[in-house]
Design a protein around this motif. Structure first.
Motif: not given
Lengths: 337, 105
Positions: A1, A36, B24, B27, B30-32, B34-35
């Protein structure tokens, strides 16, 4: 991100030096990760500090929002609040130390990591949290009563903040700063100005009491996080905020945070020494709450469009504003002008 | 208007969406997240293209005038009608951002 924060590699060296400063040169920082960032003011890093076969898990909270007229408290104030509420036995993570400029990590503080679930949709759906959900409303009422009963003398330093002085004016000024041209929000502002209510007491408010900031375990409420919107105000503001539709995460029929009923919340709040419930003021603070939540989203998209504080979630905030406006207008429809 | 070659923009969006779904599972954290955000944005774009053009769109000037008028109290005597009018426009925006929201989901 894409966002404006440092890579993990960039901070790991500074974090190791920070740990050595506080825990001695034999300690090692391990398992550094960043959960996140969903939109708030602070970014969070979780890491373990290992020393002589003992390990402790800690959390670094760092400032990422640097604009004037910020809706978020300065990190040093957040740290002070955390110390004071922790000392007063409010269930919150233990604050350990503040960052200094020589730490080269920006502004922030380190606190102890707490175990539990914070993701709202999991709290509202996981079978293993059935019991927790049944207890949560009563526990929220009790915790709110506890916070609102704290002596405000200890928190006088908050009295000068825009949100403590005049919460509505604070929102209007931010709304305009972010280029406010939202007819629905103008309606809310007009209605709130015409229907202002005096309130008898000004107490310490957490300022963002809702799922997302509550750590839940099998027995329900465990800890309260994120004191960055803390201010002095009408206790009814906090009750109204917890009951906004925005915090029900799909479970709209459960008016308290997606998990409970208002009557149970109010009963528990009163039984534990909370202030007299005023439905009229709660309705005012509900409209205010939608305005405030919309303005916070405006802040995120304003930052995304005009600064380097960019991210996908911040971009989405811009398109979430209309959802809040919808809830706001549905609430306002039932009100006399 | 230029007639573009295949695939059309909806097929392009679907293809990107399929790709995102295919990765998906690989990941985390935060990548998941973000996706999921990226898929949500794609859906907004698809609905927006499909919904356009809307002849009833307010101009920036209309909106500015309405905002100033409300602030000055010019609509106080027409409160329910003004609210209805603004709600109609908000509903149009919600249909693009997240139509489920109108069904209380």
């Amino acid at each position: 991100m894409v966002d404006n924060s440092a890579d993990l590699g960039e901070i790991s060296g500074s974090l190791q030096r920070l740990a050595e400063k506080h825990f001695g040169s034999s300690c090692i920082v391990k398992n550094l990760k960043r959960p996140p960032m969903l939109g708030g003011a602070n970014e969070t890093f979780i890491f373990d500090v290992e020393q002589r076969s003992k390990s402790q898990r800690l959390v670094l909270r760092r400032q990422t929002y640097f604009e004037n007229n910020s809706p978020f408290l300065a990190m040093s104030h957040q740290y002070t609040i955390l110390q004071k509420v922790f000392r007063n036995k409010v269930a919150t993570p233990e604050p350990l130390f503040e960052l200094e400029s020589t730490d080269c990590l920006g502004k922030g503080f380190v606190m102890r990591f707490v175990e539990g679930e914070t993701i709202p949709r999991k709290i509202l759906a996981n079978d293993s949290l059935d019991v927790a959900r049944r207890k949560l409303t009563e526990q929220c009422g009790r915790t709110l009563a506890q916070i609102h009963s704290l002596s405000t003398e200890e928190f006088n330093f908050l009295g000068g903040s825009a949100d403590s002085k005049d919460a509505l004016q604070a929102q209007i000024e931010r709304y305009e700063k972010y280029g406010g041209r939202q007819p629905a929000l103008e309606l809310a502002i007009r209605w709130l100005q015409k229907n202002r209510r005096e309130y008898p007491v000004k107490r310490l408010l957490h300022g963002d009491f809702r799922l997302g900031n509550i750590v839940v375990g099998h027995e329900g409420f465990k800890y309260l996080l994120d004191w960055d919107c803390c201010h002095l105000g009408d206790p009814m503001e906090e009750l109204a905020w917890l009951c906004l539709k925005s915090w029900r995460f799909g479970k709209v029929e459960k008016k308290v945070g997606g998990f409970g009923d208002r009557e149970i919340l109010y009963r528990s709040y009163l039984d534990n020494g909370g202030y007299e419930i005023s439905q009229e003021r709660i309705r005012w603070w509900k409209i205010f709450g939608y305005l405030r939540w919309a303005v916070l989203n405006m802040m995120q998209i304003h930052g995304h469009m005009n600064s380097s504080r960019k991210s996908l979630p911040f971009a989405i905030c811009g398109r979430n504003i209309c959802l809040i406006e919808y809830d706001l207008l549905m609430a306002l429809k039932g009100e006399k002008f | 208007m230029t007639q573009h070659d295949q695939p059309d923009c909806f097929e392009l969006i679907r293809t990107v969406n399929d790709f995102l779904e295919s990765i998906e599972g690989k990941l985390h954290g935060s990548d998941k997240y973000g996706l999921q955000c990226a898929k949500h944005v794609l859906n907004i774009i698809a609905r927006e293209i499909e919904g356009a053009p809307d002849g009833s769109l307010q101009t920036a000037d209309d909106i500015k005038k309405l905002c100033l008028g409300i602030r000055e109290g010019k609509y106080d005597d027409n409160w329910p009608e003004t609210l209805r009018h603004i709600l109609d426009h908000v509903v149009e925006k919600v249909k693009i951002s997240d139509p489920n929201h109108l069904r209380g989901i």
